[in-house]
Design a protein around this motif. Structure first.
Motif, PDB file in Angstrom:
ATOM      1  N   ASP A  89      -3.414   6.880   4.076  1.00 41.98           N
ATOM      2  CA  ASP A  89      -2.624   5.483   5.316  1.00 41.98           C
ATOM      3  C   ASP A  89      -1.628   5.135   4.773  1.00 41.98           C
ATOM      4  N   GLU A  91      -0.481   2.368   6.013  1.00 44.71           N
ATOM      5  CA  GLU A  91      -0.333   0.294   5.979  1.00 44.71           C
ATOM      6  C   GLU A  91      -1.551  -0.108   4.642  1.00 44.71           C
ATOM      7  N   TYR A  94       0.284   0.272   1.070  1.00 47.52           N
ATOM      8  CA  TYR A  94       1.649  -0.935   1.034  1.00 47.52           C
ATOM      9  C   TYR A  94       1.369  -2.054   1.990  1.00 47.52           C
ATOM     10  N   ALA A  95       0.189  -2.353   1.538  1.00 46.57           N
ATOM     11  CA  ALA A  95      -0.197  -3.182   2.742  1.00 46.57           C
ATOM     12  C   ALA A  95       0.400  -4.764   2.181  1.00 46.57           C
ATOM     13  N   PRO A  99       7.480  -4.876   5.597  1.00 48.96           N
ATOM     14  CA  PRO A  99       8.459  -4.508   6.788  1.00 48.96           C
ATOM     15  C   PRO A  99       9.907  -4.730   6.161  1.00 48.96           C
TER      16      PRO A  99
END
Length: 106
Positions: A89, A91, A94-95, A99
């Motif tokens: 997952d 996201e 790498y929350a 982007p």
């Protein structure tokens, strides 16, 4: 992290088995396991107070799962692992990353 329900008695001792914990699916922590006969980067798919179930895929694309003593395991960042699960997952891991706009240099 979630924890299993009340453990069933161990079939050989009659005592309750250790409580096993799991991370959410595809969000398992990356680990490095170093002990005699075993040196791998993988994921901790389950754990008790004393042991960790280590999952990894070797160079021949064979999946392995092995319970090892917790003292032989250290948590590492996904980017520091020699092996990365392609189904992670992203996201979750790498929350903190913002982007990049299309066409932007990295």
């Amino acid at each position: 992290m979630s924890t299993s329900t009340e453990p069933a008695p161990h079939s050989q001792t009659g005592r309750p088995a250790p409580r096993v914990s799991h991370a959410p699916y595809r969000r398992e922590p990356y680990i490095r396991c170093r002990m005699v006969g075993l040196g791998v980067d993988g994921k901790a798919v389950a754990w008790t107070r004393t042991h960790v179930l280590v999952h990894w895929i070797d160079d021949d694309a064979r999946a392995h799962n092995r319970w090892v003593h917790a003292a032989a395991v250290v948590r590492i960042r996904r980017d520091d692992s020699a092996w990365r699960d392609p189904y992670d997952d992203f996201e979750f891991y790498y929350a903190h990353a913002s982007p990049q706009p299309a066409g932007a240099a990295s």
